[in-house]
Structures are given as structure tokens and as C-alpha cells.
Scaffold this active site. Structure first.
Site, short mmCIF file in Angstrom:
data_model
loop_
_atom_site.label_atom_id
_atom_site.label_comp_id
_atom_site.label_asym_id
_atom_site.label_seq_id
_atom_site.Cartn_x
_atom_site.Cartn_y
_atom_site.Cartn_z
N ARG A 1 -21.59 -0.88 -14.55
CA ARG A 1 -21.31 -0.18 -13.30
C ARG A 1 -22.61 0.36 -12.67
O ARG A 1 -22.80 0.30 -11.45
CB ARG A 1 -20.34 0.97 -13.57
N HIS B 1 -23.91 -0.37 -8.91
CA HIS B 1 -24.20 0.71 -7.96
C HIS B 1 -25.66 0.68 -7.52
O HIS B 1 -25.97 1.07 -6.40
CB HIS B 1 -23.88 2.07 -8.59
N ASN C 1 -21.66 8.67 -7.03
CA ASN C 1 -22.34 8.33 -8.29
C ASN C 1 -22.20 9.40 -9.36
O ASN C 1 -22.71 9.24 -10.47
CB ASN C 1 -23.84 8.08 -8.02
N HIS D 1 -14.04 -5.20 -14.10
CA HIS D 1 -13.03 -4.18 -14.42
C HIS D 1 -12.15 -4.62 -15.59
O HIS D 1 -11.15 -3.96 -15.86
CB HIS D 1 -12.17 -3.88 -13.19
#
Length: 335
Positions: A66, A70, A100, A200
Site C-alpha cells: 500500500r 500511495h 495517509n 486487496h
């Protein structure tokens, strides 16, 4: 002009017009062997850290994947998400943006430890941005997913602004149209979007990311009709409409939450997606075809995922001291 001179001019013209036109090369290309001479054991060094963290803190896996996502979506894959905000500064850094704040500390710890080890072996050579990319790949593989080659050569970005985060990351309730616009702006296709969403298959989300689906979907005061009633009941037990424990999380993949596989796509077809943005994918004909394809063929998903991660890892790459740097400590911008 003599006939022979005319003939010579004609030959030169024909040769010039038939010569292959050189396509413009990208300004900068990454390569798998970028550090082959300057830090030949880079992948092994990072792997020694990621494998240890995966055993001791499994959350490090999805958290680092992740983190990579990001980072790349906000100003490119340049490790700007790692920079700490400067005390007294009017502008917070990316990592302190609201979107975040749920990035797990374990991901930052992995990168910091890997960077420290690499610095001891190859001082001043390897960027933090490349370490993030390598670590993300390692965790995909450690969780049972594909092992793909990571191209390297990124420099670390000098600019990190929290104000640039929200508009560059997908929201948990985003529509397919909104997702398509965002991914397209990063040079990613519809298929790339569906495949990268497959990350995911591991990881968790806090209740606030999906609670509206349970109680008040799109202002209807009713649950999301596209959620399986059994999942709805289970999630309601953990996530009350108001006043619940903010630390409670639920797995993106309710069937195999700790395994990197293609179950995520089968879950979507069975109305078992956690986020509205995930469950929207099989409901739109543009994306449904890719969801069905990945649900049926794990090997195809694995192969496609490696390609899509490589493509995402090339977004907004920095090079040279004008736009980039090589930080010795990933959280500290030295410019």
C-alpha cells in the site's frame, strides 16, 4: 546536371525517406540490473529484512504494498511519502495527510531497516524509492504471490506536500468512472486498474472506509444492496453505525485474507467485496470482464500483476540532482 548526378541524388533521397525513423526514447529508463556493479547484492539485502518482518509482523506485507501504491500515485514513485514533515512548516509532508494516516508504521520501519542495511553495504548508492519498490515485490511473493523482476534507477523526490495527496488517491467509495479518470491520469489502463486492485487480496481496512455501505448507502438509510447479507451481518457486529472502536479492521478478502491469490475476484463476483470501490468493478461492464478473467485464472492474474506493478513503478520517475536526490535517511530531505 548530368544523368549520373540526378541518379545519385535520387538514390540519396530514397535512402533517406526509407530509413527507419527513430522513435523518441523516454527521457529515462529503469533497468533490472541498474545496480549490478554498484550494489550487486541489493535484492538479497532487502530480502533479508522483508523476510524477517513478514515472520514477525505479517501486517508489514500489505502495508508496504500500500505504501508503494500511495507513493507512486502522488508525484510519482520517488519515496516522497517517506519524508517527515518539518517542525514549524506551514505545509505538512505527504505521510501526514489525512489519506495517509492509516499507513501502518510497520511499512515505514521495513523501508528504514532495509535502507540502513543497504547503506552499510553500498553507501550513498541506492535510492529509497527503489527500496520501496523491491520491498513491495518481496511481500507479494512472501504472501504467496508472483516473484517479478523489479526495474531500478529511481531517484528520491525532493518535494512532499500533504495538499497533493487527496486528489491523487482513489477513495474507498469511488465510482468506476472516478477510478478510470484517476488511473488514466497516471498512464494506466482499465485492465491495469482492475489488476492492481487485486492487491486487496491481502490487507485490511478500518470501519470508516466502508461503514456507510452497512447503514446508509448513498444517503438511502439502507445497506448497500450489492453486499451479500451474510457479510453485511458479520460486518455490522464489528462496526456499529456510530461510536465504534476506531481500531477495528476487516479483511479486504474475506475468504483467504492472508494469502496473495485471486480469491479477491471470486469474492467480488459473489458480492463479498469490502469497499464500495472494489464491489463496483464487477457491476460495470467495462471492468466486469477483467474481474471474471482474473477470478478464473490465477496464473493469468499473477503474470498480469507483475506487469502492472512494473508499469505503476514507472510513474513519474525522477532522475538527476535537479529533481531528485539519494537520501541516506529516507525520512529526511537533505536539499
Amino acid at each position: 546536371m548530368s544523368p549520373s548526378s540526378k541518379f545519385l541524388i535520387l538514390i540519396i533521397f530514397l535512402l533517406a525517406s526509407s530509413a527507419p525513423t527513430r522513435s523518441r526514447k523516454p527521457r529515462y529508463q529503469l533497468s533490472v540490473d541498474f545496480y549490478a556493479k554498484s550494489c550487486p547484492k541489493l535484492d538479497q539485502l532487502v530480502a533479508s529484512v522483508t523476510s524477517q518482518h513478514f515472520k514477525e509482523a505479517p501486517v508489514s506485507g500489505p502495508a508496504t504494498i500500500r505504501l508503494f501504491f500511495h507513493d507512486c500515485f502522488v508525484q510519482g514513485c520517488d519515496a516522497s511519502v517517506l519524508i517527515s514533515s518539518k517542525p514549524g512548516s506551514k505545509e505538512l509532508a505527504e505521510r501526514d495527510a489525512d489519506d495517509n494516516k492509516e499507513l501502518a508504521q510497520e511499512a515505514f520501519d521495513v523501508v528504514d531497516m532495509a535502507k540502513a542495511l543497504v547503506e552499510r553495504n553500498c553507501p550513498g548508492v541506492v535510492s529509497c524509492a527503489d527500496i520501496v519498490a523491491i520491498a513491495a515485490r518481496d511481500f507479494v511473493h512472501l504472501a504467496g504471490g508472483p516473484y517479478y523482476q523489479v526495474k531500478k534507477g529511481r531517484w528520491d523526490g525532493k518535494i512532499s506536500m500533504a495538499s497533493r495527496v487527496a486528489s491523487n488517491l482513489p477513495r474507498s467509495n469511488a465510482t468506476v468512472d472516478e477510478l478510470v479518470r484517476l488511473f488514466s491520469s497516471k498512464g494506466l489502463t482499465l485492465e491495469d486498474m482492475v489488476i492492481l486492485s487485486g492487491a486487496h487480496t491481502i490487507g485490511f481496512a478500518h470501519c470508516k472506509q466502508f461503514v456507510s455501505r452497512l447503514y446508509d448507502y448513498k444517503g438511502t438509510k439502507q445497506p448497500d444492496p450489492s453486499m451479500d447479507p451474510r457479510l453485511l451481518k458479520a460486518l455490522k457486529m464489528s462496526c456499529p453505525h456510530f461510536g465504534g472502536n476506531t481500531d477495528i479492521v476487516a479483511p479486504f478478502d474475506v475468504t483467504t485474507p492472508f494469502a496473495f491469490d485471486n480469491a479477491y475476484y471470486g469474492n467480488l463476483m459473489a458480492k463479498l467485496g469490502l469497499l464500495a470501490s472494489d464491489q463496483a468493478l464487477p457491476l460495470d461492464p467495462r471492468t466486469k470482464v477483467f474481474v471474471q478473467e482474473m477470478a478464473k485464472d490465477k496464473n493469468k492474474f499473477f503474470q498480469s500483476f507483475g506487469v502492472a506493478m512494473d508499469k505503476m513503478g514507472s510513474i513519474g520517475v525522477k532522475r538527476g540532482t535537479k529533481h531528485g536526490e539519494r537520501r541516506k535517511v529516507c525520512s529526511l530531505h537533505v536539499g
